[in-house]
Write an enzyme that holds these catalytic residues in place. Structure first.
Site, PDB file in Angstrom:
ATOM      1  N   GLU A   8       0.844  -1.192   0.000  1.00  0.00           N
ATOM      2  CA  GLU A   8       0.000   0.000   0.000  1.00  0.00           C
ATOM      3  C   GLU A   8       0.884   1.249   0.000  1.00  0.00           C
ATOM      4  O   GLU A   8       1.747   1.407   0.854  1.00  0.00           O
ATOM      5  CB  GLU A   8      -0.942   0.008   1.205  1.00  0.00           C
ATOM      6  CG  GLU A   8      -1.944  -1.131   1.209  1.00  0.00           C
ATOM      7  CD  GLU A   8      -2.940  -1.106   0.057  1.00  0.00           C
ATOM      8  OE1 GLU A   8      -3.099  -0.056  -0.604  1.00  0.00           O
ATOM      9  OE2 GLU A   8      -3.557  -2.154  -0.192  1.00  0.00           O
ATOM     10  N   CYS A  72      -8.167  -1.447   7.507  1.00  0.00           N
ATOM     11  CA  CYS A  72      -6.790  -1.425   7.014  1.00  0.00           C
ATOM     12  C   CYS A  72      -6.364  -0.001   6.674  1.00  0.00           C
ATOM     13  O   CYS A  72      -5.309   0.467   7.108  1.00  0.00           O
ATOM     14  CB  CYS A  72      -6.639  -2.313   5.777  1.00  0.00           C
ATOM     15  SG  CYS A  72      -6.989  -4.046   6.107  1.00  0.00           S
ATOM     16  N   HIS A  91      -0.936  -5.829   2.191  1.00  0.00           N
ATOM     17  CA  HIS A  91      -2.060  -6.768   2.142  1.00  0.00           C
ATOM     18  C   HIS A  91      -1.551  -8.108   1.624  1.00  0.00           C
ATOM     19  O   HIS A  91      -0.807  -8.148   0.645  1.00  0.00           O
ATOM     20  CB  HIS A  91      -3.161  -6.244   1.204  1.00  0.00           C
ATOM     21  CG  HIS A  91      -4.172  -5.406   1.894  1.00  0.00           C
ATOM     22  ND1 HIS A  91      -4.387  -4.081   1.580  1.00  0.00           N
ATOM     23  CD2 HIS A  91      -5.034  -5.705   2.878  1.00  0.00           C
ATOM     24  CE1 HIS A  91      -5.340  -3.606   2.356  1.00  0.00           C
ATOM     25  NE2 HIS A  91      -5.750  -4.568   3.147  1.00  0.00           N
TER      26      HIS A  91
END
Length: 133
Positions: A8, A72, A91
């Protein structure tokens, strides 16, 4: 649901409308009132992705700009905010879909090594620039 190991790139502050498992949603629909809309990690996720992919581990790695406006993303944004961008979020697909725990473990080790290497290089650049001035 992730099908690759996904790095991310940033956390987002606004758009939290869904309830979490405890039926909580922030009234303001954001993580930090007055915080920036988006915070990028100081870690160059594209470089990490390229370097890990080139190492030939056999696990697909990708980069994402949207962690999903749920727990998240909320956790990542808050971490980025408090650490001034010195945070990472990865992830990982469910075990066996398609990678084994052993494969995922090797991939995560390689990712963390690359992140630390890039951070070391960034620190060296900063120290060199400070000595020049």
């Amino acid at each position: 649901m992730a099908t690759t190991v996904t790095l991310e790139k940033c956390g987002r502050n606004h758009g939290y409308k869904g309830l979490d498992n405890s039926s909580f949603c922030p009234d303001t629909q954001c993580c930090i009132v007055g915080g920036p809309d988006c915070i990028n990690s100081v870690i160059d996720m594209e470089s990490v992705c390229k370097r890990v992919t080139a190492s030939g581990l056999g696990v697909a790695v990708s980069v994402s700009k949207d962690a999903g406006r749920y727990l998240c993303d909320f956790t990542y944004y808050t971490s980025l905010y408090l650490s001034h961008g010195r945070s990472a979020f990865v992830h990982v697909p469910p075990l066996g879909k398609p990678y084994s725990g052993e494969d995922l473990g090797r991939a995560l080790q390689a990712i963390i090594r690359e992140m630390l290497e890039l951070l070391d290089q960034a620190e060296e650049k900063i120290q060199c620039q400070q000595h020049i001035h």
